[in-house]
Design a protein around this motif. Sequence first.
Motif, PDB file in Angstrom:
ATOM      1  N   VAL A 107      41.374  67.753  40.460  1.00 19.61           N
ATOM      2  CA  VAL A 107      40.533  67.226  40.872  1.00 19.61           C
ATOM      3  C   VAL A 107      40.736  65.558  41.294  1.00 19.61           C
ATOM      4  CG1 VAL A 107      39.296  66.892  38.533  1.00 19.61           C
ATOM      5  CG2 VAL A 107      38.052  66.570  40.722  1.00 19.61           C
ATOM      6  N   GLU A 108      40.429  65.307  42.370  1.00 22.97           N
ATOM      7  CA  GLU A 108      40.573  63.813  42.804  1.00 22.97           C
ATOM      8  C   GLU A 108      39.302  63.045  42.167  1.00 22.97           C
ATOM      9  OE1 GLU A 108      41.560  62.901  46.742  1.00 22.97           O
ATOM     10  OE2 GLU A 108      40.312  60.864  46.555  1.00 22.97           O
ATOM     11  N   LEU A 109      39.422  61.964  41.393  1.00 25.59           N
ATOM     12  CA  LEU A 109      38.421  61.167  41.093  1.00 25.59           C
ATOM     13  C   LEU A 109      38.460  60.323  42.208  1.00 25.59           C
ATOM     14  CD1 LEU A 109      36.269  59.835  39.144  1.00 25.59           C
ATOM     15  CD2 LEU A 109      38.061  58.448  38.188  1.00 25.59           C
ATOM     16  N   THR A 110      37.494  60.517  43.247  1.00 20.08           N
ATOM     17  CA  THR A 110      37.614  59.634  44.517  1.00 20.08           C
ATOM     18  C   THR A 110      36.805  58.286  44.184  1.00 20.08           C
ATOM     19  OG1 THR A 110      37.319  61.693  45.613  1.00 20.08           O
ATOM     20  CG2 THR A 110      37.213  59.733  46.923  1.00 20.08           C
ATOM     21  N   GLU A 111      35.807  58.072  43.654  1.00 14.03           N
ATOM     22  CA  GLU A 111      35.287  56.901  43.688  1.00 14.03           C
ATOM     23  C   GLU A 111      34.619  56.810  42.337  1.00 14.03           C
ATOM     24  OE1 GLU A 111      35.502  54.629  46.085  1.00 14.03           O
ATOM     25  OE2 GLU A 111      35.851  56.002  47.662  1.00 14.03           O
ATOM     26  N   LEU A 112      34.676  55.491  41.541  1.00 14.86           N
ATOM     27  CA  LEU A 112      34.036  55.217  40.457  1.00 14.86           C
ATOM     28  C   LEU A 112      33.573  53.773  40.356  1.00 14.86           C
ATOM     29  CD1 LEU A 112      32.958  55.686  37.635  1.00 14.86           C
ATOM     30  CD2 LEU A 112      35.160  55.120  36.701  1.00 14.86           C
ATOM     31  N   HIS A 113      32.274  53.206  40.590  1.00 13.78           N
ATOM     32  CA  HIS A 113      31.921  51.959  40.718  1.00 13.78           C
ATOM     33  C   HIS A 113      30.639  51.684  39.870  1.00 13.78           C
ATOM     34  CE1 HIS A 113      34.972  51.959  43.646  1.00 13.78           C
ATOM     35  NE2 HIS A 113      34.532  52.966  44.292  1.00 13.78           N
ATOM     36  N   VAL A 114      30.733  50.690  39.141  1.00 13.60           N
ATOM     37  CA  VAL A 114      29.463  50.184  38.626  1.00 13.60           C
ATOM     38  C   VAL A 114      29.042  48.685  39.103  1.00 13.60           C
ATOM     39  CG1 VAL A 114      28.417  49.497  36.162  1.00 13.60           C
ATOM     40  CG2 VAL A 114      30.189  51.264  36.508  1.00 13.60           C
ATOM     41  N   SER A 115      27.688  48.483  39.224  1.00  7.14           N
ATOM     42  CA  SER A 115      27.443  47.288  39.912  1.00  7.14           C
ATOM     43  C   SER A 115      27.421  46.087  39.000  1.00  7.14           C
ATOM     44  CB  SER A 115      25.663  47.490  39.989  1.00  7.14           C
ATOM     45  OG  SER A 115      25.211  46.134  40.086  1.00  7.14           O
ATOM     46  N   PRO A 116      28.314  44.894  39.435  1.00 12.79           N
ATOM     47  CA  PRO A 116      28.834  43.941  38.463  1.00 12.79           C
ATOM     48  C   PRO A 116      27.858  43.531  37.354  1.00 12.79           C
ATOM     49  CG  PRO A 116      29.521  43.469  40.868  1.00 12.79           C
ATOM     50  CD  PRO A 116      28.508  44.711  40.851  1.00 12.79           C
ATOM     51  N   SER A 117      26.370  43.618  37.704  1.00  9.97           N
ATOM     52  CA  SER A 117      25.624  43.154  36.880  1.00  9.97           C
ATOM     53  C   SER A 117      25.237  44.139  35.534  1.00  9.97           C
ATOM     54  CB  SER A 117      23.899  42.934  37.536  1.00  9.97           C
ATOM     55  OG  SER A 117      23.821  44.074  38.222  1.00  9.97           O
ATOM     56  N   GLN A 119      28.273  46.132  34.415  1.00  9.17           N
ATOM     57  CA  GLN A 119      29.489  46.475  33.648  1.00  9.17           C
ATOM     58  C   GLN A 119      29.711  46.099  32.396  1.00  9.17           C
ATOM     59  OE1 GLN A 119      32.547  44.727  36.552  1.00  9.17           O
ATOM     60  NE2 GLN A 119      31.819  45.963  38.207  1.00  9.17           N
ATOM     61  N   GLY A 120      30.589  46.498  31.885  1.00 14.41           N
ATOM     62  CA  GLY A 120      30.900  46.255  30.500  1.00 14.41           C
ATOM     63  C   GLY A 120      29.880  47.021  29.403  1.00 14.41           C
ATOM     64  N   ARG A 121      28.957  47.845  29.762  1.00 16.09           N
ATOM     65  CA  ARG A 121      27.916  48.372  28.889  1.00 16.09           C
ATOM     66  C   ARG A 121      28.316  50.011  28.752  1.00 16.09           C
ATOM     67  NH1 ARG A 121      22.289  47.093  31.522  1.00 16.09           N
ATOM     68  NH2 ARG A 121      22.809  44.792  32.465  1.00 16.09           N
ATOM     69  N   ASN A 152      42.401  44.614  34.626  1.00 12.41           N
ATOM     70  CA  ASN A 152      40.850  44.836  35.021  1.00 12.41           C
ATOM     71  C   ASN A 152      40.061  45.902  34.392  1.00 12.41           C
ATOM     72  OD1 ASN A 152      41.562  47.142  36.460  1.00 12.41           O
ATOM     73  ND2 ASN A 152      41.217  45.904  38.474  1.00 12.41           N
ATOM     74  N   GLY A 153      38.755  45.932  34.382  1.00 14.76           N
ATOM     75  CA  GLY A 153      38.116  46.929  34.003  1.00 14.76           C
ATOM     76  C   GLY A 153      38.493  48.572  34.193  1.00 14.76           C
TER      77      GLY A 153
END
Length: 193
Positions: A107-117, A119-121, A152-153
């Motif tokens: 499986v290709e993990l194509t996109e993973l994004h968390v809004s900057p506000s 992140q880290g939670r 980076n994260g």
Amino acid sequence: MDTVITRLDAADFRDRLPEALGVYVDAMGYPPQVIRSRAAAWLEHSRRAGWSGFAAFEPPRRRLLGPARGPLVAICYGYRGAPGQWWYEQVSRGLRDRQRELPADYVELTELHVSPSHQGRGIGSALLRNFLAERTEGTVMLSTPEVENESNGAWRLYRSLGFGDVLRSHRFDGDARPFAVLSRSLPLPEQES
Ligand SMILES: CC(C)(COP(=O)(O)OP(=O)(O)OC[C@H]1O[C@@H](n2cnc3c(N)ncnc32)[C@H](O)[C@@H]1OP(=O)(O)O)[C@@H](O)C(=O)NCCC(=O)NCCS
């Protein structure tokens, strides 16, 4: 209030596409014009075999009346890798140069994004774990830009989940940046509590 993590079916994803792309450009630090250029590709991805996705939402402001979900704050999706896909062919080229090939079942993990506000939670980690828990393939693969000292994260998240190197400093056509291609076997071990 707690963020809600939920599976998106492909139609739901398409309804939420502008929001998801907004999170993507904010998380990656891209200019908003990128939203237009990526929309067609993300739509096409959502029609591929083996597509699945998860999103994180803020809780709705009003619980009884109004929408059941608040704003989308994170997105994760991917699909089954197969010959003919752009990413498959680009990575195959890099592997062929080293007399290697892609696994038959990934499986290709194509996109993973968390809004900057947000992140880290733990939201990115939770989305990825939910996404991977349902996959039937034996391997997950992804590409991420090379960053000095992997600092980076995204790198920290992938390493903490046991992703290893497949290709380093790989060049995709049309992108000047070097990328790493990473993978790990599935299923993930049960999370220790
Ligand atoms: C990468 C990304 C999705 C991670 O999501 P997140 O919600 O911020 O990450 P989490 O809070 O779930 O952290 C998961 C793990 O990654 C690591 N991590 C993530 N961000 C970190 C940070 N800023 N500092 C230190 N460690 C971090 C930690 O090891 C953490 O493990 P823990 O659960 O033991 O603390 C998010 O930072 C992001 O959207 N980045 C920009 C877009 C991007 O790079 N996407 C990936 C492209 S391939």
